[in-house]
Design an enzyme around this catalytic site. Structure first.
Site, mmCIF file in Angstrom:
data_model
loop_
_atom_site.group_PDB
_atom_site.id
_atom_site.type_symbol
_atom_site.label_atom_id
_atom_site.label_comp_id
_atom_site.label_asym_id
_atom_site.label_seq_id
_atom_site.Cartn_x
_atom_site.Cartn_y
_atom_site.Cartn_z
ATOM 1 N N THR A 35 0.811 -1.217 0.000
ATOM 2 C CA THR A 35 0.000 0.000 0.000
ATOM 3 C C THR A 35 0.852 1.278 0.000
ATOM 4 O O THR A 35 1.692 1.475 0.889
ATOM 5 C CB THR A 35 -0.920 -0.003 1.242
ATOM 6 O OG1 THR A 35 -1.626 -1.246 1.280
ATOM 7 C CG2 THR A 35 -1.908 1.146 1.187
ATOM 8 N N CYS A 85 -7.420 0.002 6.993
ATOM 9 C CA CYS A 85 -6.127 0.266 7.606
ATOM 10 C C CYS A 85 -6.275 0.454 9.109
ATOM 11 O O CYS A 85 -6.933 1.387 9.556
ATOM 12 C CB CYS A 85 -5.519 1.525 7.003
ATOM 13 S SG CYS A 85 -4.026 1.974 7.850
ATOM 14 N N LYS A 116 -10.136 -3.670 0.047
ATOM 15 C CA LYS A 116 -9.620 -4.528 1.124
ATOM 16 C C LYS A 116 -10.446 -4.269 2.370
ATOM 17 O O LYS A 116 -10.481 -3.145 2.895
ATOM 18 C CB LYS A 116 -8.143 -4.182 1.368
ATOM 19 C CG LYS A 116 -7.476 -4.946 2.510
ATOM 20 C CD LYS A 116 -6.959 -6.292 2.057
ATOM 21 C CE LYS A 116 -6.163 -7.002 3.137
ATOM 22 N NZ LYS A 116 -4.776 -6.574 3.188
HETATM 23 C C1 LIG Z 1 4.432 -7.271 7.073
HETATM 24 C C2 LIG Z 1 3.006 -6.978 6.742
HETATM 25 C C3 LIG Z 1 2.634 -5.740 6.252
HETATM 26 C C4 LIG Z 1 1.311 -5.464 5.898
HETATM 27 N N1 LIG Z 1 0.972 -4.269 5.328
HETATM 28 C C5 LIG Z 1 -0.263 -4.095 4.772
HETATM 29 C C6 LIG Z 1 -0.552 -2.968 3.949
HETATM 30 O O1 LIG Z 1 0.290 -2.097 3.718
HETATM 31 N N2 LIG Z 1 -1.804 -2.869 3.421
HETATM 32 C C7 LIG Z 1 -2.777 -3.813 3.634
HETATM 33 O O2 LIG Z 1 -3.890 -3.686 3.103
HETATM 34 N N3 LIG Z 1 -2.522 -4.897 4.421
HETATM 35 C C8 LIG Z 1 -1.304 -5.061 4.956
HETATM 36 N N4 LIG Z 1 -1.009 -6.205 5.681
HETATM 37 C C9 LIG Z 1 -2.085 -7.197 5.946
HETATM 38 C C10 LIG Z 1 -2.076 -8.360 4.954
HETATM 39 O O3 LIG Z 1 -2.347 -7.948 3.644
HETATM 40 C C11 LIG Z 1 -3.122 -9.415 5.339
HETATM 41 O O4 LIG Z 1 -4.385 -8.859 5.222
HETATM 42 C C12 LIG Z 1 -2.943 -9.965 6.744
HETATM 43 O O5 LIG Z 1 -1.586 -10.080 7.059
HETATM 44 C C13 LIG Z 1 -3.600 -11.352 6.897
HETATM 45 O O6 LIG Z 1 -2.969 -12.317 6.075
HETATM 46 P P1 LIG Z 1 -1.903 -13.412 6.665
HETATM 47 O O7 LIG Z 1 -2.564 -14.079 7.805
HETATM 48 O O8 LIG Z 1 -1.594 -14.293 5.506
HETATM 49 O O9 LIG Z 1 -0.715 -12.608 7.101
HETATM 50 C C14 LIG Z 1 0.315 -6.472 6.084
HETATM 51 C C15 LIG Z 1 0.684 -7.717 6.619
HETATM 52 C C16 LIG Z 1 2.011 -7.984 6.947
HETATM 53 C C17 LIG Z 1 2.372 -9.338 7.488
#
Ligand SMILES: Cc1cc2nc3c(=O)[nH]c(=O)nc-3n(C[C@H](O)[C@H](O)[C@H](O)COP(=O)(O)O)c2cc1C
Length: 355
Positions: free
Chosen positions: A78, A192, A227
């Site tokens: 993002t 967010c 999202k």
């Molecule tokens: C290191 C990291 C950074 C993230 N930054 C964002 C982001 O900038 N924008 C966003 O929409 N989600 C962000 N997320 C959330 C992920 O897109 C996802 O929705 C969330 O981690 C759940 O998935 P998971 O269980 O596979 O980690 C981030 C997740 C992680 C692990």
């Protein structure tokens, strides 16, 4: 099985940005299936409906490595219309959760990243200026081969005076700037946790609708994914879809779930104001991602809508990929598990049944 993560939590965000990705992502070369892509994602052919959601792929180098490693739908982290600094280090810590994350649970965080892997992440959605990220995102998008598609994610910055017209304008500008990079799909982050956990944009239906309409005016027929966070209240999600679901091409869900995070001695684990509660992701939130995927699929059918469902949250194994597909997800994505397992896309292509 855990390898060296491609984003190293022991290093600062800028160190990762400059010197990453690490581990197997550091030295990749493209390798593609011999057979042509058999799947579609929002009008684009894809080899497999699997990718990495917005977050761990913090710049074009990370996105290109993910493409090389067979993550066919990587999302470029993002961005914003202006520079924003990252929260102080640490930005990622392991959290110990037995089973599912429960509402109101306090977690102990540290540097243990063993299975079952769940983490907290807290970056504050840092961004460079568009002068940097536009050409970087454009290059990453162009690197995708037929059978792969790079998604560009963005969000607006709430002005300090809360001026909602300026906020909406910033969404328009962000959408325009991302479109200019040539990505074939745009994602807007309406969930967010850093813009006020109690006031996620996606829980404000009227404003979400305004935002989506403004973005659509800017991007025309370019597919738009939104999202969303986990909705506990399915009636509220139905209401949201009634207002917004017909105007979007895809819904990615879930984002992280906020919980109180302390170190082993009970102190706040992440330094600084507003960081006692922090977003949790990984295996402990899989139940919530699956519930959202199946609820979205049911409501999509009931409401006669067409949006694609991007299932996110703890999808860290071929079995979890299959569970998401059976729950109704068109596409599945993993952030946390993929960070520690660079071969995850390959393993899913070899072992999943619901490709
Ligand atoms: C290191 C990291 C950074 C993230 N930054 C964002 C982001 O900038 N924008 C966003 O929409 N989600 C962000 N997320 C959330 C992920 O897109 C996802 O929705 C969330 O981690 C759940 O998935 P998971 O269980 O596979 O980690 C981030 C997740 C992680 C692990």
């Amino acid at each position: 099985m855990h390898s060296e993560p491609f984003y190293d939590p022991a290093k600062s965000y800028l160190d990762n940005f400059e010197h990453g990705p690490f581990g197997l992502f550091a030295n990749t070369s493209p390798s593609f299936p011999a057979t042509p892509p058999r799947r579609q994602f929002l009008g684009q052919p894809v080899f497999a409906p699997f990718g990495i959601p917005a977050g761990p792929l913090i710049n074009g180098k990370f996105v290109k490595a993910a493409l090389d490693m067979g993550f066919d739908i990587p999302v470029y982290k993002t961005v914003r219309t202006r520079r924003q600094a990252c929260h102080p280090w640490p930005n990622v810590l392991g959290v110990r959760v037995t089973g599912d994350l429960k509402p109101g649970q306090t977690l102990v965080a540290g540097t243990d990243y063993s299975e079952p892997l769940s983490i907290t992440n807290s970056f504050g959605v840092p961004s460079f200026d568009p002068d940097f990220w536009q050409p970087d995102m454009a290059e990453a998008a162009a690197y995708a081969r037929p059978g792969q598609v790079v998604v560009g994610s963005f969000q607006a910055t709430l002005p300090e005076n809360g001026n909602s017209a300026a906020y909406l304008q910033d969404f328009r500008l962000g959408a325009r700037l991302v479109k200019e990079t040539g990505v074939k799909v745009i994602e807007v982050n309406l969930s967010c946790p850093n813009e006020g956990t109690a006031h996620l944009l996606c829980f404000d239906i009227a404003r979400s609708r305004q935002v989506v309409e403004a973005i659509k005016e800017e991007i025309g027929s370019l597919p738009l994914v939104i999202k969303l966070a986990y909705y506990q209240n399915h009636a509220k999600l139905r209401e949201f879809l009634n207002e917004v679901g017909g105007a979007v091409d895809g819904i990615a869900s879930i984002n992280t779930i906020a919980a109180e995070v302390r170190d082993a001695s009970g102190r706040q684990a992440l330094p600084g104001e507003g960081r006692l509660r922090s977003g949790v992701c990984g295996s402990a939130v899989k139940w919530a991602g699956l519930e959202m995927a199946s609820t979205l699929a049911r409501l999509r059918a009931e409401l006669g809508m067409k949006f694609a469902i991007l299932g996110v949250g703890g999808a860290g194994t071929p079995e979890a990929f299959d569970e998401y597909r059976r729950a109704g997800a068109d596409v599945v994505m993993s952030a946390t598990a993929a960070m520690w397992n660079p071969r995850l896309a390959q393993q899913i292509k070899e072992h999943a049944h619901e490709l």
